[in-house]
Design a protein around this motif. Structure first.
Motif, PDB file in Angstrom:
ATOM      1  N   ILE A 158       0.862  -1.183   0.000  1.00 13.37           N
ATOM      2  CA  ILE A 158       0.000   0.000   0.000  1.00 13.37           C
ATOM      3  C   ILE A 158       0.893   1.227   0.000  1.00 13.37           C
ATOM      4  O   ILE A 158       1.768   1.367   0.870  1.00 13.37           O
ATOM      5  CB  ILE A 158      -0.920   0.027   1.226  1.00 13.37           C
ATOM      6  N   PRO A 159       0.744   2.135  -0.965  1.00 16.47           N
ATOM      7  CA  PRO A 159       1.648   3.294  -1.042  1.00 16.47           C
ATOM      8  C   PRO A 159       1.548   4.171   0.210  1.00 16.47           C
ATOM      9  O   PRO A 159       0.462   4.670   0.527  1.00 16.47           O
ATOM     10  CB  PRO A 159       1.146   4.055  -2.279  1.00 16.47           C
ATOM     11  N   THR A 181       0.968  -4.241   4.027  1.00 24.09           N
ATOM     12  CA  THR A 181       1.553  -3.017   4.578  1.00 24.09           C
ATOM     13  C   THR A 181       2.409  -3.403   5.766  1.00 24.09           C
ATOM     14  O   THR A 181       1.950  -4.073   6.694  1.00 24.09           O
ATOM     15  CB  THR A 181       0.470  -1.998   4.976  1.00 24.09           C
ATOM     16  N   ARG A 182       3.678  -3.043   5.712  1.00 26.77           N
ATOM     17  CA  ARG A 182       4.616  -3.429   6.770  1.00 26.77           C
ATOM     18  C   ARG A 182       4.577  -2.455   7.943  1.00 26.77           C
ATOM     19  O   ARG A 182       4.911  -2.804   9.064  1.00 26.77           O
ATOM     20  CB  ARG A 182       6.036  -3.489   6.204  1.00 26.77           C
ATOM     21  N   ASN A 183       4.168  -1.236   7.640  1.00 30.42           N
ATOM     22  CA  ASN A 183       4.123  -0.200   8.664  1.00 30.42           C
ATOM     23  C   ASN A 183       2.921   0.690   8.369  1.00 30.42           C
ATOM     24  O   ASN A 183       2.785   1.187   7.256  1.00 30.42           O
ATOM     25  CB  ASN A 183       5.415   0.624   8.649  1.00 30.42           C
ATOM     26  N   VAL A 184       2.059   0.865   9.353  1.00 26.75           N
ATOM     27  CA  VAL A 184       0.846   1.651   9.109  1.00 26.75           C
ATOM     28  C   VAL A 184       0.964   3.070   9.665  1.00 26.75           C
ATOM     29  O   VAL A 184      -0.037   3.734   9.911  1.00 26.75           O
ATOM     30  CB  VAL A 184      -0.389   0.947   9.708  1.00 26.75           C
ATOM     31  N   GLU A 185       2.189   3.523   9.825  1.00 25.89           N
ATOM     32  CA  GLU A 185       2.387   4.871  10.346  1.00 25.89           C
ATOM     33  C   GLU A 185       1.738   5.920   9.446  1.00 25.89           C
ATOM     34  O   GLU A 185       1.294   6.976   9.911  1.00 25.89           O
ATOM     35  CB  GLU A 185       3.892   5.150  10.477  1.00 25.89           C
ATOM     36  N   TRP A 186       1.692   5.632   8.145  1.00 24.01           N
ATOM     37  CA  TRP A 186       1.090   6.571   7.199  1.00 24.01           C
ATOM     38  C   TRP A 186      -0.381   6.827   7.509  1.00 24.01           C
ATOM     39  O   TRP A 186      -0.911   7.898   7.207  1.00 24.01           O
ATOM     40  CB  TRP A 186       1.231   6.052   5.766  1.00 24.01           C
ATOM     41  N   VAL A 187      -1.064   5.855   8.118  1.00 24.96           N
ATOM     42  CA  VAL A 187      -2.484   6.026   8.435  1.00 24.96           C
ATOM     43  C   VAL A 187      -2.683   7.135   9.454  1.00 24.96           C
ATOM     44  O   VAL A 187      -3.692   7.862   9.422  1.00 24.96           O
ATOM     45  CB  VAL A 187      -3.068   4.695   8.964  1.00 24.96           C
ATOM     46  N   ASN A 202      -2.402  -8.081   4.256  1.00 20.38           N
ATOM     47  CA  ASN A 202      -1.367  -8.708   5.082  1.00 20.38           C
ATOM     48  C   ASN A 202      -0.694  -7.639   5.944  1.00 20.38           C
ATOM     49  O   ASN A 202       0.072  -6.820   5.463  1.00 20.38           O
ATOM     50  CB  ASN A 202      -0.333  -9.395   4.195  1.00 20.38           C
ATOM     51  N   MET A 203      -1.003  -7.670   7.251  1.00 18.56           N
ATOM     52  CA  MET A 203      -0.433  -6.713   8.200  1.00 18.56           C
ATOM     53  C   MET A 203       0.430  -7.427   9.243  1.00 18.56           C
ATOM     54  O   MET A 203       0.618  -6.934  10.348  1.00 18.56           O
ATOM     55  CB  MET A 203      -1.557  -5.934   8.879  1.00 18.56           C
ATOM     56  N   SER A 204       0.967  -8.585   8.860  1.00 23.41           N
ATOM     57  CA  SER A 204       1.689  -9.416   9.826  1.00 23.41           C
ATOM     58  C   SER A 204       2.924  -8.723  10.406  1.00 23.41           C
ATOM     59  O   SER A 204       3.383  -9.076  11.495  1.00 23.41           O
ATOM     60  CB  SER A 204       2.107 -10.740   9.171  1.00 23.41           C
TER      61      SER A 204
END
Length: 888
Positions: A158-159, A181-187, A202-204
């Motif tokens: 996810i960009p 998405t490896r890191n959801v900090e962008w959210v 996949n948010m593992s």
């Protein structure tokens, strides 16, 4: 779908502010019109006409009038683009598949979208973008408030640039299992978010998911279904201050433990919808959860929760949906769910509650809100006791109490639930009569499941039910002896199960006037007799039809072969000639007509059945040659032709690459064992050629079958020595190799465009410890080699002792000579060993005393001598001394 309400609300807002009255005029901005046409070029219409309003024709010049396009009344810019086939979205949510039949569009997310710079609303959901990622240019739509790319099969990362969409209120990327998405900090930078759906993403590796969620002050709806979420840790909990705005939370189908509970409780009483289905929650239901009085929807199903269902559930007076199924709850049905309601029902309107000496919690209730409960699921637990009286739950639509330990009778009061649509009380110990009174007000009932109980349907022959059922399951209930005439009133059911129902009648002609949408018919294990007439029905799908274990006779009707799965076993059918009328495009995947009275040559038309996965024709009286067209069944997994009168050689099955089980035992086949069995059929698990006239040597090619667990070549005319390469049978050699828990295969049958998978447990007859026995679900445990009753000679190769997973080894009644290999005791899983009636010499190897499970040993009628090894187990056997010389 989860986003439908905010989507509709927001779109209506756009329509209100973006449209105006007055004369119609062309408002379309040309650069945006050309961009839209290029977007259409990058999409392929699976359903023709979906974008028919888009074009260059004069009457189509105003793009603001095109389907899915909305322009601003002030600036004429395109502000909303909705290409989702929304009328089909709900169906698609259930049939989650890549099948294009459920889509209208496929193609690319066109770069021309960039020209629509004023977009505030973009919905491209349920369009097939397989193989494409989310383009980063979407992050340039700075005015965007709604973005939906769900069910599009986009893939990749996810960009993170989506964080630039600072005005975004709704973000739905759900049901795209190839996204990650490896890191959801962008959210966190999407500070205006109210609705976030990343389901199936996949948010593992997103260990910070919980901290980010807590930084979104306006978030009310969070969907993280099946995201492989990392578990909540105590250290992460200490660093967050939860938002109090969240009202809808779906964390189902993850592997979250009870460590998630403290975080959930931090939301206080704000949560309205909580879904924790299919996680790994253990222990009792936490008390704090039972204080979340605003909950209207609670799903804790398919976890490891245990203990009794707490009485404090009565505190959740706003509940409309309660699912606790598939856990380990035990005890009686919690009376708290209806007890308070019952008391108020007794006194309300007749007394002043404040003047009564009642518990304070009853007096303080403003109304009996339990009447609002619409769905209750306690299935697959260990709930015991009598069936509860649920008549006060007047709003109840769905009731699942299946697979518990409820006993006694079902009260007639259940017939007062006028809103009830779904009733499943199967798999209990209920008994007594079910009468017409149990359905007196059930006009909305569509699903009825009473199977697995001992109830009696005490219904008059002229009963006209108030309902039209879609699914009927009455298996094991006493329905007969007459065929239930009231079924004639049911015109739309797709599933019917009246197996084990005590019916000893013929099937009336009207019965086969089935709904074209039927997908499962089970009349098995009755005493149904007579012939089966042909029917002109044209099924929409490819149903499963099970008429097994009855007394049906005559010819098998051709219409049945239009199904996807057919079980006619254990009847008295005598003719199969109708099979010649089956079209070449048959989608039949399962056919079992074993244990009938079919005779003569087997029809040579199997090339019409390209989809067959399981074919069972055993225990009939077929004769002649096995037809060559059997070899055209390229998808076959199970082929069972045992116990017939087939002659000549086995036809070539080289093309049957997926064959796992072949049984032609108890026929009159002759010739050598084909070498192509070992050369071409690498998936084989079972080979049974027992009781034929096969001759020649055992081909060494069989040693190539690394998956083989059961080899039965007994009672033939085989000669020569035992192959030394038998130690290449890996499945019998690998220590700790579990193989198949059951030797079974999946087969499919279709219903209304979908596919249903169902397992078939293979059954096989083996001579076990001298007795012909049938093995079913335990067959995988009988890892065996039986080469008995042939003319094999030479020594027993030492290599056979490397097959340490063997449970049964029978080499008896041959001409084997030499000594028993000293390493025979390495077969420490042996339950039975039979080397009798050979010409073996020497002593009994001492290693046999180390085989702990050995309980059947036959070495009789050999030339053995010496002492019986010292072993409590061996010395307990009754040793036959014929042609042997033993001492102890």
């Amino acid at each position: 779908m989860s986003w439908s309400l905010p989507r509709i609300a927001f779109f209506m807002t756009l329509l209100f502010y973006g449209s105006g009255a007055g004369e119609q005029q062309i408002r379309c901005i040309e650069v945006e019109r050309q961009a839209l046409l290029k977007i259409k070029q990058d999409l392929h219409e699976i359903k023709e006409g979906f974008l028919s309003s888009w074009g260059n024709e004069e009457e189509k010049r105003d793009c603001c009038e095109w389907y899915g396009v909305q322009c601003s009344n002030n600036s004429d810019h395109v502000i909303a683009l909705d290409l989702s086939p929304s009328s089909h979205v709900e169906r698609y949510a259930v049939l989650f598949t890549e099948d294009n039949d459920f889509r209208f569009l496929q193609g690319n997310i066109s770069p021309s979208l960039r020209e629509l710079k004023h977009l505030t609303y973009l919905d491209l959901s349920v369009i097939n973008f397989t193989g494409h990622g989310i383009p980063s240019f979407i992050s340039t739509f700075s005015k965007l408030r709604y973005l939906n790319l769900s069910y599009t099969f986009v893939s990749g990362e996810i960009p993170p640039k989506l964080a630039n969409l600072s005005n975004l209120e709704v973000l739905d990327l759900g049901y795209n299992s190839r996204l990650r998405t490896r890191n959801v900090e962008w959210v966190f930078r999407l500070s205006s978010l109210r609705h976030l759906d990343l389901s199936y993403t996949n948010m593992s590796q997103a260990t910070n998911w919980m901290q980010v969620v807590n930084k979104l002050p306006y978030l009310t709806n969070l969907q993280l279904r099946r995201c492989k979420l990392p578990n909540v840790t105590s250290s992460s909990l200490s660093r967050v201050n939860s938002s109090t705005s969240l009202s809808v939370l779906d964390l189902s189908w993850n592997k979250l433990s009870v460590s998630v509970f403290p975080w959930l409780f931090s939301f206080g009483r704000g949560l309205v919808h909580l879904d924790l289905l299919d996680n790994v929650l253990e222990g009792p239901i936490p008390k704090a959860l039972l204080n979340m009085s605003t909950l209207e929807y609670l799903d804790l199903g398919s976890n490891e929760l245990e203990g009794s269902i707490p009485e404090a559930l009565g505190n959740l007076t706003a509940l409309t949906y309660l699912h606790l199924g598939s856990n380990h709850f035990e005890g009686e049905f919690p009376k708290s769910l209806w007890g308070l309601c019952k008391l108020r029902e007794l006194y309300a309107g007749q007394n002043n509650l404040s003047n009564l000496n009642l518990p304070e919690n009853i007096q303080s209730l403003p109304r009996c809100t339990h009447h609002s409960l619409e769905a209750l699921d306690f299935s697959y637990n260990r709930i015991m006791g009598s069936f509860p009286n649920l008549s006060l739950f007047s709003s109840l639509k769905s009731l699942w109490l299946s697979s518990n330990q409820l006993n006694g009778t079902v009260p007639e009061a259940i017939g007062q639930l006028s809103q009830l649509e779904y009733l499943d009380i199967s798999g209990n110990s209920l008994k007594g009569a079910i009468s017409e009174a149990h359905f007196s007000k059930s006009s909305k009932l569509s699903h009825l499941s009473l199977s697995g109980n001992s109830m009696i349907l005490n219904i008059s022959s002229d009963w006209n039910p108030p309902f039209q059922l879609d699914s009927i399951s009455l298996g094991s209930c006493k329905v007969g002896p007459r065929f239930p005439k009231w079924l004639q009133t049911q015109k739309n059911y797709s599933k019917l199960n009246i197996s084990y129902a005590g019916i000893s009648d013929s099937i009336p002609d009207w019965f086969w006037d089935l709904s074209s949408e039927v997908y499962s018919i089970d009349l098995s294990h009755n005493q149904i007799h007579g012939t089966t007439p042909n029917s002109s029905i044209e099924f929409i799908g490819y149903p499963e039809i099970d008429l097994s274990s009855n007394k049906l006779e005559g010819s098998i009707p051709v219409f049945i072969f239009k199904a996807g799965a057919i079980d006619l076993s254990r009847n008295s059918f005598s003719k199969l000639d109708s099979i010649f009328q089956v079209s070449k495009d048959s989608l039949l995947t399962f056919l079992d007509i074993s244990y009938n009275k079919l005779s003569g040559d087997l029809p040579d038309c199997w090339s019409n059945f390209k989809e067959l996965s399981i074919l069972v024709l055993a225990n009939n009286k077929f004769s002649g040659k096995i037809p060559a067209s059997i070899g055209s069944l390229t998808g076959i997994a199970t082929l069972n032709l045992g116990n017939n009168y087939f002659t000549q050689e086995l036809p070539s099955l080289k093309s049957c690459k997926y064959l796992e089980a072949i049984n032609v035992a108890e026929n009159r086949l002759f010739g050598p064992i084909p070498t192509w069995i070992g050369e071409s059929l690498s998936s084989l698990v079972i080979i049974s050629l027992r009781s034929n006239n096969f001759s020649g040597s055992i081909p060494s090619h069989l040693c190539h079958l690394s998956n083989l667990q059961l080899l039965d070549l007994s009672s033939n005319d085989l000669s020569g020595s035992l192959p030394k390469c038998l130690n290449n049978l890996s499945a019998l050699k690998r220590e700790g190799y579990s193989g198949f828990t059951t030797i079974s295969h999946d087969y499919t049958y279709g219903s209304n465009g979908s596919t249903v998978y169902k397992g078939y447990d293979y059954q096989l007859q083996l001579v076990w410890k001298g007795t012909l026995s049938t093995f079913g679900n335990t067959l995988a445990l009988v890892k065996s080699i039986d080469l008995s009753n042939n003319m094999l000679n030479g020594e027993i190769p030492t290599e056979i002792t490397e097959l340490i997973e063997l449970v049964f080894l029978n080499l008896s009644r041959n001409h084997l000579s030499g000594q028993i290999p000293p390493e025979i005791g390495d077969l420490n899983l042996l339950d039975a060993l039979d080397l009798s009636n050979n010409q073996l010499s020497g002593g009994i190897p001492s290693s046999l005393s180390q085989v702990p499970r050995l309980n059947t040993l036959d070495l009789s009628n050999n030339n053995l001598s010496g002492k019986i090894p010292i072993s409590t187990q061996l010395q307990s056997f009754e040793v036959r001394r014929t042609n042997c010389s033993y001492s102890s």
